[in-house]
Design a protein around this motif. Structure first.
Motif, PDB file in Angstrom:
ATOM      1  N   CYS A 308       0.828  -1.217   0.000  1.00 59.42           N
ATOM      2  CA  CYS A 308       0.000   0.000   0.000  1.00 59.42           C
ATOM      3  C   CYS A 308       0.854   1.256   0.000  1.00 59.42           C
ATOM      4  CB  CYS A 308      -0.939  -0.005   1.211  1.00 59.42           C
ATOM      5  SG  CYS A 308      -2.301  -1.175   1.082  1.00 59.42           S
ATOM      6  N   GLU A 309       1.911   1.257   0.809  1.00 61.24           N
ATOM      7  CA  GLU A 309       2.793   2.421   0.829  1.00 61.24           C
ATOM      8  C   GLU A 309       3.481   2.589  -0.520  1.00 61.24           C
ATOM      9  OE1 GLU A 309       4.900   5.681   2.940  1.00 61.24           O
ATOM     10  OE2 GLU A 309       2.899   4.893   2.499  1.00 61.24           O
ATOM     11  N   ARG A 312       0.961   4.178  -2.694  1.00 57.47           N
ATOM     12  CA  ARG A 312       0.752   5.588  -2.329  1.00 57.47           C
ATOM     13  C   ARG A 312       1.790   6.459  -3.030  1.00 57.47           C
ATOM     14  NH1 ARG A 312       2.757   9.538   0.732  1.00 57.47           N
ATOM     15  NH2 ARG A 312       4.436   8.251   1.591  1.00 57.47           N
ATOM     16  N   PRO A 315       1.496   5.360  -7.460  1.00 60.95           N
ATOM     17  CA  PRO A 315       0.198   4.750  -7.798  1.00 60.95           C
ATOM     18  C   PRO A 315       0.207   4.182  -9.209  1.00 60.95           C
ATOM     19  CG  PRO A 315       0.027   7.157  -7.722  1.00 60.95           C
ATOM     20  CD  PRO A 315       1.365   6.805  -7.176  1.00 60.95           C
ATOM     21  N   PRO A 345      -5.108  10.184  -7.923  1.00 62.42           N
ATOM     22  CA  PRO A 345      -4.536   9.964  -6.586  1.00 62.42           C
ATOM     23  C   PRO A 345      -3.398  10.920  -6.282  1.00 62.42           C
ATOM     24  CG  PRO A 345      -3.909   8.188  -8.099  1.00 62.42           C
ATOM     25  CD  PRO A 345      -4.953   9.001  -8.793  1.00 62.42           C
ATOM     26  N   HIS A 349      -2.134  11.558  -2.470  1.00 71.56           N
ATOM     27  CA  HIS A 349      -1.131  10.587  -2.025  1.00 71.56           C
ATOM     28  C   HIS A 349       0.157  11.210  -1.518  1.00 71.56           C
ATOM     29  CE1 HIS A 349      -2.689   6.596  -3.953  1.00 71.56           C
ATOM     30  NE2 HIS A 349      -3.649   7.277  -3.346  1.00 71.56           N
ATOM     31  N   LYS A 350       0.552  12.340  -2.110  1.00 79.98           N
ATOM     32  CA  LYS A 350       1.772  13.001  -1.640  1.00 79.98           C
ATOM     33  C   LYS A 350       1.462  14.371  -1.049  1.00 79.98           C
ATOM     34  CE  LYS A 350       5.093  10.680  -4.675  1.00 79.98           C
ATOM     35  NZ  LYS A 350       6.193  10.866  -5.644  1.00 79.98           N
ATOM     36  N   PHE A 355      -0.883  13.041   4.430  1.00 79.37           N
ATOM     37  CA  PHE A 355       0.214  12.126   4.743  1.00 79.37           C
ATOM     38  C   PHE A 355       1.435  12.947   5.163  1.00 79.37           C
ATOM     39  CE2 PHE A 355      -2.441   9.869   1.676  1.00 79.37           C
ATOM     40  CZ  PHE A 355      -2.649   8.656   2.334  1.00 79.37           C
ATOM     41  N   PHE A 376      -6.390   7.659   0.274  1.00 80.88           N
ATOM     42  CA  PHE A 376      -5.601   6.612  -0.376  1.00 80.88           C
ATOM     43  C   PHE A 376      -6.505   5.922  -1.388  1.00 80.88           C
ATOM     44  CE2 PHE A 376      -4.078   2.104  -0.413  1.00 80.88           C
ATOM     45  CZ  PHE A 376      -2.869   2.340  -1.050  1.00 80.88           C
TER      46      PHE A 376
END
Length: 441
Positions: A308-309, A312, A315, A345, A349-350, A355, A376
């Motif tokens: 998952c990471e 992230r 993607p 995403p 995501h970033k 996050f 996510f």
């Protein structure tokens, strides 16, 4: 007509497509900004709220839409003339049922066996391998086996070679003249359509002779059997074109995710050690000829956090497009009917809002309840969430188990550049030096 298409393509080729998104969020709005891509007016929805709005309003405000240059590759003129909304509904129902958790459990031993055979044949004899092309070879062969019941390597290759031309050219500058990557993709799609029509013809023959299983068969067989309340089945070319889209999405995104898992495990030895520990506990609990099963997958909690990471930070999909089916308002802005919308995403995501320290590789973000809803989103969300997300999870975890319990590795090019096509790709294919584990490790 071009608008900002070239600028977006430029940053994507440099491996930083999020720069295009984040710069405009900073300049205009963190919720929504306007741009022009592919000759169309676009409203780009940003942040968790934007994701939630689009995911929650499918068919109310927006509907699925594809740029013309993608349609030209994915669909034939015949299929576009014959497909209707009921066909799309039938297809999605079949795909969702095929990729249900209950159905996919039966595929885990096949995935495990094929991963073992792939690593033994294509990795073990070598001291250095390129991960991206090999992961694409594995995921494509697996898709051919599970989606079409094709096992013959030569038959798989007949599909794989033109598929590579499609994935290399589908997002290139859409100039359809001989010699361009886009033209090669268009030509390759016609080859794939004909190959699929030949497979469909054979499967129909098997169905008439009662040789094919009509229950729990492969995906293509289930698509051929799908009918409406009047018993009408879909046009063969519609099935072939729709199936090709599934193959492209399925194998390309999974191979990208697997490649970047291998990349990050090489870069973070402490993460590799934890994955290795988890996977070896599973391996030691099994007999020498036992294959992985559903219970084993459920034990791979840390490994899935790592995957998952990985998704992230890299993607496998950059997002999807929609079209406004009526005027509507979002955060004070009116989006006119006919405008196109885009979610990605990359807007969350970033984003440090969701996050903290977003560039840090930290699988612990996914412990407990994990990230906040709609932040996510590697597989999208809402009614149009990727139906193959559970298939991808199993495919990634089974491969992780096999590669980690067999090898450790180092990157051959420490600072290899990343570019974006359909998915992020290491420009040199991610070459790594393999270090096989000693027996009984």
């Amino acid at each position: 007509m071009i608008g900002e298409t070239l600028e977006y393509s430029k940053v994507a080729q440099k491996g930083n497509p999020e720069m295009f998104i984040m710069e405009r969020m900073s300049k205009y709005s963190t919720d929504l900004f306007q741009t022009s891509l592919f000759g169309e007016n676009f409203a780009v929805f940003c942040g968790a709220s934007g994701n939630k709005f689009l995911f929650s309003n499918e068919k109310k405000y927006v509907t699925s839409w594809w740029p013309r240059f993608l349609l030209k590759v994915l669909f034939s003129a015949e299929s576009l003339e014959n497909i209707d909304q009921q066909d799309s509904i039938k297809l999605r129902r079949v795909v969702v049922e095929f990729f249900s958790s209950e159905a996919l459990q039966h595929f885990i031993p096949i995935m495990d066996l094929m991963a073992k055979e792939h690593l033994e044949a294509d990795w073990s004899p070598l001291g250095e391998v390129k991960v991206l092309p090999l992961s694409m070879k594995y995921t494509f062969a697996l898709a051919c086996r599970l989606f079409m019941s094709i096992r013959d390597p030569n038959h798989v290759t007949r599909f794989a070679d033109p598929f590579h031309l499609i994935t290399n050219g589908i997002m290139s500058l859409p100039i359809n003249i001989p010699g361009t990557a886009y033209n090669r993709a268009v030509k390759a799609s016609k080859v794939i359509h004909q190959e699929l029509l030949a497979v469909i013809k054979e499967k129909k023959k098997e169905l008439l002779e009662n040789k094919a299983r009509t229950v729990a068969g492969d995906l293509l067989t289930n698509m051929l059997l799908a009918s409406d309340e009047n018993g009408r089945v879909m046009n063969d070319m519609v099935v072939a074109c729709s199936f090709m889209g599934l193959l492209i999405a399925g194998h390309h995104s999974a191979s990208s995710a697997i490649t970047f898992v291998v990349k990050y495990l090489a870069e973070f030895p402490h993460v590799y050690s934890e994955v290795f520990k988890e996977q070896m506990e599973i391996a030691r609990s099994k007999g020498p000829k036992d294959l992985l099963n559903w219970d084993d997958i459920k034990k791979m909690k840390y490994s899935w956090n790592v995957a998952c990471e990985t998704m992230r930070l890299s993607p496998p999909s950059q997002g999807t497009y929609r079209e406004a089916i009526d005027d509507f308002t979002y955060t004070g802005f009116t989006i006119p009917k006919g405008w196109k919308t885009y979610w990605t995403p990359l807007s969350t995501h970033k984003n440090p809002k969701y996050f903290p320290d977003p560039e840090k590789f930290d699988p612990s973000r996914f412990e407990g309840n994990g990230p906040a809803p709609y932040t996510f989103v590697p597989f999208g969300g809402g009614p149009r969430v990727c139906p193959g997300r559970e298939y991808a999870r199993l495919e990634i975890l089974v491969f992780m188990h096999n590669v980690v319990t067999r090898f450790k590795w180092e990157k051959a090019i420490p600072d290899e550049k990343i570019a974006y096509n359909l998915s992020p790709i290491p420009v040199d294919g991610l070459p790594v030096y393999l270090k096989p584990h000693k027996q009984g490790c």
